[in-house]
Enzyme design. Sequence first.
Site, PDB file in Angstrom:
ATOM      1  N   SER A   1      -5.773  15.942  19.705  1.00 18.95           N
ATOM      2  CA  SER A   1      -5.591  16.386  21.089  1.00 18.95           C
ATOM      3  C   SER A   1      -6.601  15.787  22.052  1.00 18.95           C
ATOM      4  O   SER A   1      -6.338  15.722  23.259  1.00 18.95           O
ATOM      5  CB  SER A   1      -5.676  17.909  21.153  1.00 18.95           C
TER       6      SER A   1
ATOM      7  N   HIS B   1     -10.973  21.869  25.572  1.00 14.80           N
ATOM      8  CA  HIS B   1     -10.525  20.480  25.654  1.00 14.80           C
ATOM      9  C   HIS B   1     -10.945  19.902  27.009  1.00 14.80           C
ATOM     10  O   HIS B   1     -11.095  20.636  27.985  1.00 14.80           O
ATOM     11  CB  HIS B   1      -8.997  20.385  25.527  1.00 14.80           C
TER      12      HIS B   1
END
Length: 267
Positions: A43, A249
Amino acid sequence: MRTTKLRWVLSALLAASALSVGLVQPASAAAAAGERYVALGDSYSSGVGAGSYLSDSGDCQRSSKAYPSLWAAANAPASFAFTACSGATTSTVRSGQLTPLTSSTTLVSVTAGGNDVGFADVMQTCVLQSEATCVNAVNNAVAQVNGTLPGSLSSLYGAIRSRAPRARVVVLGYPRFYRLNGSCIAGLSETERAAINRGSDALNAMLAKQAANAGFAYSSVVDEFTGHEICSGSAWLHSLTVPVSNSYHPNATGHSGGYLPAFRSTV
């Protein structure tokens, strides 16, 4: 007479300098245009948290604002294959993302390893359970970093080299999540934040070691994200957020200001 000669010499030097700059710039552009680039990984390469997900990427959540997309848009390589996928491990990168690699591939980027050692589970534990349980979860992850991860990385890197023998391969690391003694007034304790940072450092050290063993380039992103961690007041990383998948993230600025420069510096 001397003044005239001096002016002539200076003019000649300036002209030569301008010519050399003119020669260097097209050569660099030509090199980028000739690249055949494949972006692999989890990711942190697909761009979860950056938004603007490509319609054909499904649950992989590949973003037009992720660093591979940004680099390709800026450099117009001869070809660009973007197979990075949210949730990928070294094993699933090896089994499901390497098809675009060929003997003609010239450039590869990859992030992998965080999911192998249970990054998501560690963060969930730290958010929901006690400080001692959090620190223990980090320690268990570090044990995996030093235990099983080296072999997994070696297998992945060997498969990449086998399929793309001429490519320059760039392994990118992960940022430290937290600015210690920063602006956060709630959430995890400083002990937990420090433990998570130590876990990230251990993972990055292993990535760098295995990349060197494989003859690959390693690019840390820690310097780029310094001053932009969670609790910095200018974070390029999501903290716990909605949707939950974005949590921990990089946001779009984390890719354009963090990962892209780190990748570009090695290409």
